[in-house]
Design an enzyme around this catalytic site. Structure first.
Site, PDB file in Angstrom:
ATOM      1  N   HIS A  65      46.470  32.098  79.837  1.00 26.36           N
ATOM      2  CA  HIS A  65      45.330  32.797  79.462  1.00 26.36           C
ATOM      3  C   HIS A  65      44.895  31.522  78.436  1.00 26.36           C
ATOM      4  O   HIS A  65      45.287  31.625  77.153  1.00 26.36           O
ATOM      5  CB  HIS A  65      45.416  33.846  78.663  1.00 26.36           C
ATOM      6  CG  HIS A  65      44.076  34.655  78.564  1.00 26.36           C
ATOM      7  ND1 HIS A  65      43.705  35.832  78.817  1.00 26.36           N
ATOM      8  CD2 HIS A  65      43.399  34.212  77.442  1.00 26.36           C
ATOM      9  CE1 HIS A  65      42.643  36.228  78.229  1.00 26.36           C
ATOM     10  NE2 HIS A  65      42.220  35.019  77.305  1.00 26.36           N
ATOM     11  N   HIS A  67      41.132  28.980  77.362  1.00 31.06           N
ATOM     12  CA  HIS A  67      39.501  28.892  77.574  1.00 31.06           C
ATOM     13  C   HIS A  67      39.112  27.430  77.183  1.00 31.06           C
ATOM     14  O   HIS A  67      38.580  26.910  76.526  1.00 31.06           O
ATOM     15  CB  HIS A  67      38.559  29.842  76.497  1.00 31.06           C
ATOM     16  CG  HIS A  67      38.893  31.312  76.913  1.00 31.06           C
ATOM     17  ND1 HIS A  67      37.986  31.898  77.439  1.00 31.06           N
ATOM     18  CD2 HIS A  67      39.789  31.895  76.388  1.00 31.06           C
ATOM     19  CE1 HIS A  67      38.383  33.218  77.314  1.00 31.06           C
ATOM     20  NE2 HIS A  67      39.554  33.158  76.870  1.00 31.06           N
ATOM     21  N   LYS A  70      35.630  26.189  76.620  1.00 32.42           N
ATOM     22  CA  LYS A  70      35.240  26.231  75.081  1.00 32.42           C
ATOM     23  C   LYS A  70      35.971  25.410  74.118  1.00 32.42           C
ATOM     24  O   LYS A  70      35.417  25.366  72.758  1.00 32.42           O
ATOM     25  CB  LYS A  70      35.604  28.026  74.484  1.00 32.42           C
ATOM     26  CG  LYS A  70      34.626  29.002  75.296  1.00 32.42           C
ATOM     27  CD  LYS A  70      35.040  30.358  74.498  1.00 32.42           C
ATOM     28  CE  LYS A  70      34.370  31.330  75.088  1.00 32.42           C
ATOM     29  NZ  LYS A  70      34.657  31.887  76.418  1.00 32.42           N
ATOM     30  N   HIS A 217      39.632  40.592  80.191  1.00 35.22           N
ATOM     31  CA  HIS A 217      39.735  40.608  78.701  1.00 35.22           C
ATOM     32  C   HIS A 217      39.650  42.181  78.245  1.00 35.22           C
ATOM     33  O   HIS A 217      38.394  42.933  78.785  1.00 35.22           O
ATOM     34  CB  HIS A 217      38.609  40.002  78.122  1.00 35.22           C
ATOM     35  CG  HIS A 217      38.885  38.689  78.149  1.00 35.22           C
ATOM     36  ND1 HIS A 217      38.977  37.637  79.143  1.00 35.22           N
ATOM     37  CD2 HIS A 217      38.874  37.586  77.184  1.00 35.22           C
ATOM     38  CE1 HIS A 217      39.170  36.444  79.054  1.00 35.22           C
ATOM     39  NE2 HIS A 217      39.254  36.070  77.656  1.00 35.22           N
ATOM     40  N   GLU A 220      39.436  44.203  73.113  1.00 38.48           N
ATOM     41  CA  GLU A 220      39.607  43.218  71.999  1.00 38.48           C
ATOM     42  C   GLU A 220      38.806  43.746  70.686  1.00 38.48           C
ATOM     43  O   GLU A 220      38.097  42.911  70.215  1.00 38.48           O
ATOM     44  CB  GLU A 220      39.203  41.837  72.453  1.00 38.48           C
ATOM     45  CG  GLU A 220      39.854  40.725  71.678  1.00 38.48           C
ATOM     46  CD  GLU A 220      39.123  39.405  72.234  1.00 38.48           C
ATOM     47  OE1 GLU A 220      39.512  38.386  71.394  1.00 38.48           O
ATOM     48  OE2 GLU A 220      38.615  39.205  73.207  1.00 38.48           O
ATOM     49  N   ASP A 317      45.287  31.164  74.530  1.00 41.73           N
ATOM     50  CA  ASP A 317      43.944  31.568  74.425  1.00 41.73           C
ATOM     51  C   ASP A 317      43.192  30.506  73.853  1.00 41.73           C
ATOM     52  O   ASP A 317      43.177  29.369  74.348  1.00 41.73           O
ATOM     53  CB  ASP A 317      43.933  32.768  73.413  1.00 41.73           C
ATOM     54  CG  ASP A 317      42.714  33.630  73.670  1.00 41.73           C
ATOM     55  OD1 ASP A 317      42.000  33.190  74.573  1.00 41.73           O
ATOM     56  OD2 ASP A 317      42.568  34.714  72.947  1.00 41.73           O
ATOM     57  N   ASN A 318      42.337  30.675  72.855  1.00 39.72           N
ATOM     58  CA  ASN A 318      41.256  29.813  72.303  1.00 39.72           C
ATOM     59  C   ASN A 318      41.811  28.554  71.551  1.00 39.72           C
ATOM     60  O   ASN A 318      42.879  28.607  70.986  1.00 39.72           O
ATOM     61  CB  ASN A 318      40.069  30.359  71.438  1.00 39.72           C
ATOM     62  CG  ASN A 318      39.344  31.163  72.361  1.00 39.72           C
ATOM     63  OD1 ASN A 318      39.906  32.437  72.829  1.00 39.72           O
ATOM     64  ND2 ASN A 318      38.252  31.211  73.045  1.00 39.72           N
TER      65      ASN A 318
END
Length: 424
Positions: A65, A67, A70, A217, A220, A317-318
């Site tokens: 997972h 991104h 981004k 998602h 959250e 994640d990010n």
């Protein structure tokens, strides 16, 4: 610099520790040896043996997972207050202003180089897909998927908010783009809207028609009234959706009344839904209020999930964007921090699977393993125990791909400077 030089060709790594669970055994770590043949596969013992002095060896990681689209926009678009809404609005503005194919490709490539150097061999990434971005990012992704074949296996998930979904609207065209993408997965962000159940029915119908797995998602937020996870499990059962379903975040479970949360998990287990926990991003965003110390961690109920047989993975994640200001696509960092945040250090000996075998199985990637004949894709650390492993960042680790040590030099942030003008 890596802590030890290793030869090319065939050799045996003697006196190494590996997790017992990844050998199909009970217990913690096993002291053993790993042999690599001239073709770069794990093999029978070889004539040349190298004493590794108890080094802890792991298979290369799966980060399921992320991104990538981004990543690394923080220098030009920082989160103004560190909140979830601050992230949402800032990313939206940056996307409209700057996400050309060239911009997206450069930043995604940078993240892939980081992940590869740290020892990751497979990645699933979510791609913002509100038109026209879906027509920009997915072609870039497909090019990178081909370019990185043999180094990092890649999957892409489309990403829209459920309020943007309709069965006969623009998302239908997006779902066709996903279906044409190798390994594509249909994705959506769920939050409480009055007609969420109908939107989920339509979403599952589009996925089923195209033979796509689903990745959401979910919840959250620390608001206990947000129960879209329960809706996903209920509607998936109602419509008989039988492709794999993955849910990420699920933060609100941590603030719900215990019996209610556990009842929801029983539904999730019954439906065979997979969960990916993103503790670094959740810790960063959740329960953030100006001039107030956070009370909640935001991590979902991972211990209660695995107790019910729910497959649980952790992911990064990010990376350096308004949703998470830090990170480097480093799954060792994710392991260290998830262990602290989620108290993974007691009670089970198999949490390492949540960073390696389990996410690979969920996504359908070929899992890196210690089986004879498997590629020698390994992360070798100087640590001799889990305590030593978690106490330091293992920045001197050795990464083998096909039995050969790779160059672990990380890309310089200065390479992205030309992209970092603040959007106006």
């Amino acid at each position: 610099m890596d802590y030890r030089a290793l030869p090319s060709g065939a050799y045996t790594l003697s006196n190494v520790h590996v997790p017992a669970c990844l050998l199909g055994q009970d217990g913690d770590l096993v002291l053993t040896e790993l042999s690599i043949d001239a073709q770069g596969a794990l093999s029978e013992p070889q004539p040349i043996a190298i004493d590794m002095e108890g080094a802890l060896v792991l298979p290369c990681f799966t980060d399921m997972h992320t991104h990538l689209d981004k990543g690394h926009i923080w220098p030009r678009s920082p989160n103004p207050d560190g909140t979830f809404m601050g992230a949402l609005t800032t990313v939206g503005a940056d996307r409209v202003a700057s996400w050309s194919a060239e911009d997206v490709r450069a930043r995604m490539e940078f993240s892939l180089r980081c992940a590869y150097a740290h020892g990751t061999r497979a990645i699933r990434t979510h791609l913002d897909s509100i038109p026209p971005q879906d027509g920009i990012s997915f072609p870039v992704f497909s090019e990178l998927q081909a370019d990185w074949a043999g180094r990092i296996d890649l999957q892409a998930v489309c990403l829209i908010g459920c309020d943007h979904f309709s069965s006969d609207g623009p998302f239908k065209a997006t779902s066709d783009i996903v279906a044409r993408t190798k390994g594509g997965v249909l994705g959506m962000v769920t939050y409480p809207v009055p007609d969420l159940d109908d939107r989920l029915r339509g979403f599952f119908a589009l996925a089923a028609e195209r033979g796509l797995a689903a990745d959401f998602h979910v919840d959250e937020t620390m608001d206990p009234s947000s129960e879209t996870l329960r809706s996903i499990a209920t509607i998936a059962a109602e419509v008989g959706f039988d492709a794999p379903i993955t849910v990420g975040h699920c933060c609100s479970l941590s603030t719900q009344e215990e019996a209610r949360a556990l009842d929801t998990l029983d539904l999730v287990a019954k439906q065979g839904i997979n969960v990916v926990s993103l503790p670094l991003c959740n810790l960063y965003l959740q329960d953030r209020h100006a001039s107030r110390t956070p009370r909640g961690r935001g991590i979902t109920l991972v211990h209660e999930m695995v107790a019910r047989g729910i497959p649980v993975a952790f992911a990064s994640d990010n990376t350096r964007d308004p949703f998470y200001a830090y990170g480097d696509m480093d799954m060792v960092e994710v392991m260290r921090e998830a262990t602290r945040i989620g108290h993974l250090d007691h009670g089970r000996d198999d949490w390492v699977r949540a960073f390696t075998a389990t996410p690979a199985e969920i996504c359908g990637f070929d899992a890196s393993s210690f089986d004879r004949g498997a590629p020698a894709d390994l992360v070798i650390t100087k640590a001799r125990s889990w305590n030593e492993f978690f106490a330091r960042p293992q920045s001197d680790r050795i990464v083998l791909r096909g039995g050969e040590p790779i160059d672990r030099t990380l890309p310089d942030y200065a390479e992205l400077d030309a992209l970092m003008e603040t959007p106006t």
